[in-house]
Design a protein around this motif. Structure first.
Motif, PDB file in Angstrom:
ATOM      1  N   ASP A   4       0.821  -1.208   0.000  1.00 36.10           N
ATOM      2  CA  ASP A   4       0.000   0.000   0.000  1.00 36.10           C
ATOM      3  C   ASP A   4       0.856   1.259   0.000  1.00 36.10           C
ATOM      4  OD1 ASP A   4      -2.265  -1.536  -0.013  1.00 36.10           O
ATOM      5  OD2 ASP A   4      -2.547  -1.437   2.165  1.00 36.10           O
ATOM      6  N   THR A   5       1.938   1.242   0.754  1.00 35.02           N
ATOM      7  CA  THR A   5       2.797   2.427   0.788  1.00 35.02           C
ATOM      8  C   THR A   5       3.470   2.662  -0.559  1.00 35.02           C
ATOM      9  OG1 THR A   5       4.634   1.129   1.670  1.00 35.02           O
ATOM     10  CG2 THR A   5       3.244   2.280   3.263  1.00 35.02           C
ATOM     11  N   VAL A   6       3.801   1.588  -1.258  1.00 37.05           N
ATOM     12  CA  VAL A   6       4.395   1.731  -2.591  1.00 37.05           C
ATOM     13  C   VAL A   6       3.373   2.350  -3.548  1.00 37.05           C
ATOM     14  CG1 VAL A   6       5.289   0.466  -4.585  1.00 37.05           C
ATOM     15  CG2 VAL A   6       6.079  -0.110  -2.287  1.00 37.05           C
ATOM     16  N   LEU A   7       2.116   1.900  -3.466  1.00 40.49           N
ATOM     17  CA  LEU A   7       1.076   2.474  -4.317  1.00 40.49           C
ATOM     18  C   LEU A   7       0.863   3.952  -4.009  1.00 40.49           C
ATOM     19  CD1 LEU A   7      -1.590  -0.378  -4.324  1.00 40.49           C
ATOM     20  CD2 LEU A   7      -0.153   0.363  -6.218  1.00 40.49           C
ATOM     21  N   ILE A   8       0.840   4.294  -2.728  1.00 37.36           N
ATOM     22  CA  ILE A   8       0.662   5.691  -2.336  1.00 37.36           C
ATOM     23  C   ILE A   8       1.837   6.526  -2.819  1.00 37.36           C
ATOM     24  CG2 ILE A   8       0.568   7.250  -0.352  1.00 37.36           C
ATOM     25  CD1 ILE A   8      -1.055   5.058   1.082  1.00 37.36           C
ATOM     26  N   GLN A   9       3.044   5.992  -2.667  1.00 39.45           N
ATOM     27  CA  GLN A   9       4.234   6.715  -3.099  1.00 39.45           C
ATOM     28  C   GLN A   9       4.217   6.933  -4.609  1.00 39.45           C
ATOM     29  OE1 GLN A   9       7.904   4.749  -2.215  1.00 39.45           O
ATOM     30  NE2 GLN A   9       9.171   6.441  -2.939  1.00 39.45           N
ATOM     31  N   ASP A  10       3.845   5.904  -5.367  1.00 39.75           N
ATOM     32  CA  ASP A  10       3.779   6.049  -6.819  1.00 39.75           C
ATOM     33  C   ASP A  10       2.752   7.109  -7.222  1.00 39.75           C
ATOM     34  OD1 ASP A  10       5.722   4.155  -7.192  1.00 39.75           O
ATOM     35  OD2 ASP A  10       4.311   2.520  -7.636  1.00 39.75           O
TER      36      ASP A  10
END
Length: 169
Positions: A4-10
């Motif tokens: 989820d954090t990777v998706l938010i960061q992207d």
């Protein structure tokens, strides 16, 4: 959690960069325009609400028409799905012609919806282009007045026009 954090960061990385780019273009364009010729810039700014309103109406109408078109095509797909799902029953009661007629009716509705969508999009883009070219005409006319009365030159007028158009996009 880490996915989820990777998706938010992207998502944030792309949007923040785009926001910075667009804001710097907006501010830079108008700073240059006001610096070069503030009167012509103010005249051109008077046309921006028309352009924004036309763009908003176009997007609103396009989304409504697309929704209608998707609904109409969805109804045609339901007719096909029901017919194929119960093909044995349809064939045993010789209902092929009725199923085809129902499908054709649904397609006619979808076609009419698509034609209306194209007409609305064409009228909207036509109105938007009318305002864009009207703004060009106003800017060139007022720029020519500024050349005669306020000792602007052609390069200044062109700089202001390009800076305002770049900043307003």
């Amino acid at each position: 959690m880490s996915g989820d954090t990777v998706l938010i960061q992207d998502a944030m990385g792309e949007k923040v960069g785009k926001f910075i780019q667009l804001m710097s273009t907006f501010l830079g364009g108008f700073v240059i325009a006001f610096n070069k010729g503030w009167m012509l810039t103010l005249v051109m700014l008077s046309c921006i609400p028309l352009l924004v309103a036309a763009g908003g109406v176009i997007s609103l109408m396009a989304s409504k028409m697309a929704t209608k078109g998707q609904t109409a095509y969805g109804k045609a797909a339901i007719v096909v799905e029901q017919t194929i799902g119960s093909i044995r029953t349809v064939a045993s009661f010789t209902g092929e012609k009725q199923a085809i007629a129902n499908y054709n009716k649904a397609l006619v509705r979808a076609y009419k919806s698509s034609v209306q969508e194209g007409l609305a999009a064409g009228m909207g883009v036509g109105a938007l282009m009318f305002f864009v070219f009207g703004t060009y005409g106003l800017a060139i006319w007022f720029g020519s007045k500024m050349i005669l009365e306020r000792h602007y030159n052609g390069g200044t007028v062109l700089n202001v026009i390009v800076a305002v158009l770049t900043g307003s996009m």
